[in-house]
Design a protein around this motif. Structure first.
Motif: not given
Lengths: 494, 481
Positions: A174-178
């Protein structure tokens, strides 16, 4: 569209719908119904995907089987799907792996069977959606949605430390995707309100924003691939996931990251890609060499294969950023081949784990005395993992190394070390587990593989050998697309 | 001077509701203990009646009445319809919960309807006095509702805290309004902008007034640093009341901010933007971080509300039709999610058992897979994971913020929502990964089960098809500006 028939939508939605049906009608008393329904659904998913290959025109570099409808006007978002030579093989790989995963969980999963199978089918459809999306919001929706079933699969059917692994998996990705989401919204803003990925390819962007966009995408895709140093979630997730989960994770979900580089980073930010190529190459070589060494020291078979995955995926990113035909195509072949090999390796470990409930190398030894057929299969896949010529593992690695030599001898030199390291860690593990005298009474009681396991391994063995001996059908379809991508990258967007 | 009676037609829904509240109170006095549900049905009837009146008079024009103190436009009608639906859902969800706790009385329904009336007045106010009137009607009803469970000390404490802080905030608001009046000489929101535009006013006084108004608004929205009441009230109040406090009033608060800051003080947008930036960032940071350590589900949802209000403020910061409409969409999505989440908390509570701890969710998947699935949708939606509606709400707010040039704010917002994802995931973890602690079956009443299913379905379907709600938000904001 194929003669007005929305084939690609069917490939995406059929598994999802079957998955929902399995969820809805399945109960824990009649698991056989859920199992057969899922298997039929998965096989149909593969069958409907086959025309994507047979009807594909390899001479074209543009999107094929395109469907476009308005999704929501407020933000100018379209349901826009299509495939080219990069995404089509990945969709086929996914559709190919799904029935295998259903079979792999046939006797092993006994709790909440319909939820397990439903989650896999839904994920299969979602992943097809990721590969087929040509609209940024659609892409992001599928991309994030794929986390949900995997999170549940690891958390519910996983090993003892599954909660930690599941949450780490989810938050890391999620960190990367945000940040990617921010980049996409930024692109929406500068392109005057378009979420079309193909529009972004043509959009001129200044250098500084290009670099920032590249970094935002890099974070999202690097976590997924995973590249060193953001790979630490993968060993945890693999160790705790059930066998089917590990197979899908290694064979399919890691490819999402690699695919992202080709669909987003390189064409949208070509100047930044050139500018930062050395950085990516450095990270990739660290993954290849250092993670290879780390794999050597693992005591847990699944962890070893997980690190081997990171190392092999390092080859993929290395190949992409060689930015020549051999490198990119080699990396693509490596992705497909890694899907077969890592899937097969995890299945092999799963076979052992189902019998002795241990993944520790030290708990095994002399398995060949009790499971000769299994040992033969495991040998083939171990050799493929080490990159033996004649198996699919060799083709991709060889092409990438050839591509690297064109750019810089030392890149090729370090990349080639994987052939030594890969052989070392895979075969050493193989030796300790399979050869020698029977190590203990548990191994003494082992039975050779069942028909079900035999079928699984045979199918994968054929795939590995076919791709190793005759990779032309695969390289043929991606050739035009890759050429077009590289040609596109020669034009500066500044 | 001729005296013309004001045009009452625009205020028919309000008048109808006022009459119905009195009817509910009187009927409740007459009917016996056995027929309490009369009040319930009457309240539902009142809301349906209001909805019909509002819907039939829906017009995209802006009409004023009561000497320009009351406005009827597309935004007010839409917000009111949303409020009716929310209150009706709250009453259904609460039915069994308040029934077994001895609160199934006329007071609950008449107070809820009075609060609804307050919200309607707030939404339709175009004068500082009307705004204040609506706000106080809402607040006083809410204070009383929180204290409805007389024997509960924690509820009484919560009510006390709510009342004292609420009164303080109202004081702030009044003081700010008086400053604005001092600077401009008018209380009509519509005339303010003309007067400010003329440049004949003391900007300093106006900005001081603005500071107080923003402080008052922040209290109502429970934005940091005026959020202190929210966790205590959410935890202390009976869950049915918590649901009421946490849902519909946020829509009214949206209307309130629109009327005060956008319609009234829209000329000072550059002044209040800066203030809202601080409030929004602080709300998202404190709300998300503090929610992690909560063990009480109601408290956790209170902090989650605080962080969501930060997101709503982001839309106001972005300003313009794009920004406000994304805020409206966010509020609607938020209310939908909150309804479902507290609805499930109430379903898990039984007679003599208050479901308060997050650990009560353990193994819900084994006890009732449907509820677990719905709760998972709700939590993923709050975390902003597609294809749930919460993601599209965040997407539209972020796109508005980015278009307004606040790239750093968008980055901060997504990073803080990453922290938020952790505690939502923890609930899913409890429901799916852990074994249940009790195996008492959960059997919600038929109507509640239906409603929660519709609610869960709406969270995902409005996410997959967000155009309706998004388009509506944009349309009503454009019509009303």
């Amino acid at each position: 569209m194929l003669f007005g028939f929305p084939l690609l939508s069917l490939v995406i939605w059929l598994p999802i719908i079957v998955g929902l049906i399995v969820l809805a009608i399945g109960n824990d008393r009649n698991t056989l119904l859920s199992r057969w329904l899922s298997l039929v659904g998965a096989i149909f998913g593969l069958i409907v995907a086959l025309p994507l290959y047979t009807r594909f025109d390899p001479a074209l570099s543009t999107m094929q089987f395109v469907e476009q409808y308005v999704w929501f006007e407020r933000l100018n978002v379209y349901y826009h799907v299509g495939v080219d030579g990069i995404s089509m093989p990945l969709i086929l790989l996914n559709c190919f792996i799904t029935p295998l995963v259903v079979i792999a969980g046939w006797e092993v999963i006994r709790e909440r069977v319909s939820q397990y199978l439903g989650a896999f089918l839904i994920m299969s459809g979602i992943v097809n959606g990721v590969f087929a999306s040509l609209d940024a919001v659609l892409f992001y929706t599928f991309w994030e949605a794929s986390l949900i079933p995997m999170f549940i699969i690891i958390g519910v059917w996983g090993g003892p430390n599954r909660v930690y692994a599941a949450i780490k998996f989810f938050l890391y990705t999620l960190l990367g995707s945000l940040l990617m989401l921010i980049a996409l919204i930024y692109l929406y803003h500068v392109s005057d309100g378009s979420f079309s990925i193909l529009d972004y390819h043509q959009l001129p962007i200044a250098m500084t924003p290009q670099i920032l966009i590249f970094i935002a995408f890099l974070l999202a895709f690097a976590v997924k691939v995973p590249m060193w140093p953001v790979h630490t979630w993968l060993p945890d997730a693999h160790v705790e996931a059930p066998t089917g989960g590990s197979v899908v994770l290694a064979a399919i979900l890691l490819k999402l990251g690699g695919y992202g580089f080709l669909r987003f980073s390189l064409p949208i930010a070509p100047d930044a890609s050139l500018y930062l190529a050395d950085l990516i190459v450095l990270l990739s070589l660290i993954a290849v060499v250092y993670i290879g060494l780390v794999a050597l020291m693992q005591q847990d078979m699944k962890k070893l294969i997980a690190y081997s995955s990171v190392s092999h995926m390092g080859f993929v990113t290395l190949g992409f950023f060689m930015l020549n035909g051999l490198g990119v195509e080699g990396a693509m072949v490596q992705m497909i081949s890694h899907g077969f090999i890592s899937g097969a390796m995890f299945l092999c470990v799963g076979v052992l784990y189902d019998r002795l409930h241990s993944r520790q190398i030290a708990d095994y030894g002399g398995v060949i005395n009790k499971m000769p057929i299994f040992a033969a299969f495991f040998m083939l896949f171990a050799m493929a993992n080490a990159g033996l010529p004649g198996t699919s593992g060799f083709v991709g690695e060889f092409m990438v190394i050839m591509g690297a030599i064109e750019v810089n001898f030392w890149y090729a030199f370090f990349a080639a070390m994987t052939l030594i390291l890969g052989a070392a860690y895979t075969l050493w593990m193989y030796k300790r587990v399979i050869f020698g005298a029977v190590a203990n009474s548990n191994v003494e009681g082992l039975e050779d593989i069942s028909k079900r396991e035999f079928i699984l391994l045979v199918i994968l063995a054929i795939a590995v050998l076919w791709l190793g001996i005759y990779p032309f059908p695969l390289t043929e379809i991606m050739h035009a697309t890759v050429d077009n991508l590289l040609e596109h990258m020669t034009h500066s967007k500044l | 001077m001729d005296f013309l009676p004001p045009d009452f037609t625009l205020a028919y829904p309000e008048l109808f509701l006022l009459v119905m509240v009195c009817v509910v109170m009187l009927v409740d006095l007459i009917v016996g203990e056995k027929r309490r549900y009369f009040a319930f049905f009457l309240a539902q009837f009142a809301l349906i009646g209001c909805a019909v009146l509002t819907y039939t008079s829906f017009s995209s024009e802006i009409n004023y009445t009561f000497s320009g103190m009351f406005v009827d436009d597309a935004m007010s009608d839409t917000l009111k319809l949303m409020v009716y639906a929310t209150v009706a859902a709250v009453l259904i969800y609460s039915r069994t919960y308040i029934g077994v706790r001895g609160m199934f009385k006329g007071e609950f329904f008449s107070l809820a309807l009075f609060a609804t009336l307050g919200m309607m007045v707030m939404i339709s106010a175009s004068h500082f006095m009307t705004l204040y009137l609506g706000l106080e009607l809402l607040s006083l009803s809410l204070y009383a509702m929180v204290a409805l469970q007389r024997e509960s000390t924690i509820a009484t404490e919560a009510a006390m805290k709510f009342f004292v802080l609420g009164a303080l905030a109202s004081g702030f608001l009044l003081y700010g309004m008086s400053m604005v009046y001092g600077a401009t000489g008018t209380l009509h929101t519509t005339k303010l902008s003309e007067i400010i535009q003329s440049g004949m006013i003391d900007h300093a006084v106006l900005v001081v007034g603005l500071v107080f108004i923003v402080a008052g608004i922040s209290f109502k929205l429970s934005a940091v640093p005026f959020h202190m009441w929210a966790p205590d009230v959410y935890q202390g109040a009976p869950t049915a009341v918590t649901l009421f406090v946490g849902s519909a009033p946020k829509m009214a608060a949206f209307g309130f901010v629109m009327r005060l800051l956008v319609d009234g003080l829209g000329e000072l947008v550059s002044d209040w933007q800066g203030m809202l930036v601080i409030l929004a960032v602080a709300s998202m940071a404190i709300g998300n971080v503090v929610a992690i350590v909560q063990t009480n589900i109601k408290r956790m949802l209170a902090y989650s509300t605080i962080s969501h209000m930060g997101f709503v403020l982001l839309g106001f910061i972005a300003a313009g039709g794009n920004g406000y409409s994304s805020s409206l969409f966010y509020v609607a999505a938020y209310v939908l999610m909150t309804l479902g989440a507290f609805g499930i908390v109430m379903i898990l509570s039984r007679e003599g058992f208050e479901s308060e701890n997050i650990s009560d969710f353990k193994g819900l998947n084994q006890r009732n897979p449907l509820l677990a699935l719905i709760m998972m949708f709700l939590m993923l939606s709050m975390a902003g994971i597609p294809p749930m509606i919460g993601f599209y709400a965040k997407l539209s707010v972020l796109q508005a913020v980015l278009s307004a040039g606040y790239i750093w704010l968008a980055v901060v917002a997504v990073l803080l929502s990453l922290i938020g994802a952790f505690y939502y995931l923890r609930i899913i973890k409890f429901m799916y990964f852990d074994a249940p602690e009790s195996d008492i079956p959960i059997l919600p009443a038929m109507d509640i089960k239906m409603l929660i299913s519709i609610n869960g379905l709406a969270v995902i379907m409005l996410g997959i098809f967000p155009q309706t709600l998004m388009g509506l938000s944009l349309y009503v904001i454009q019509q009303s500006m």
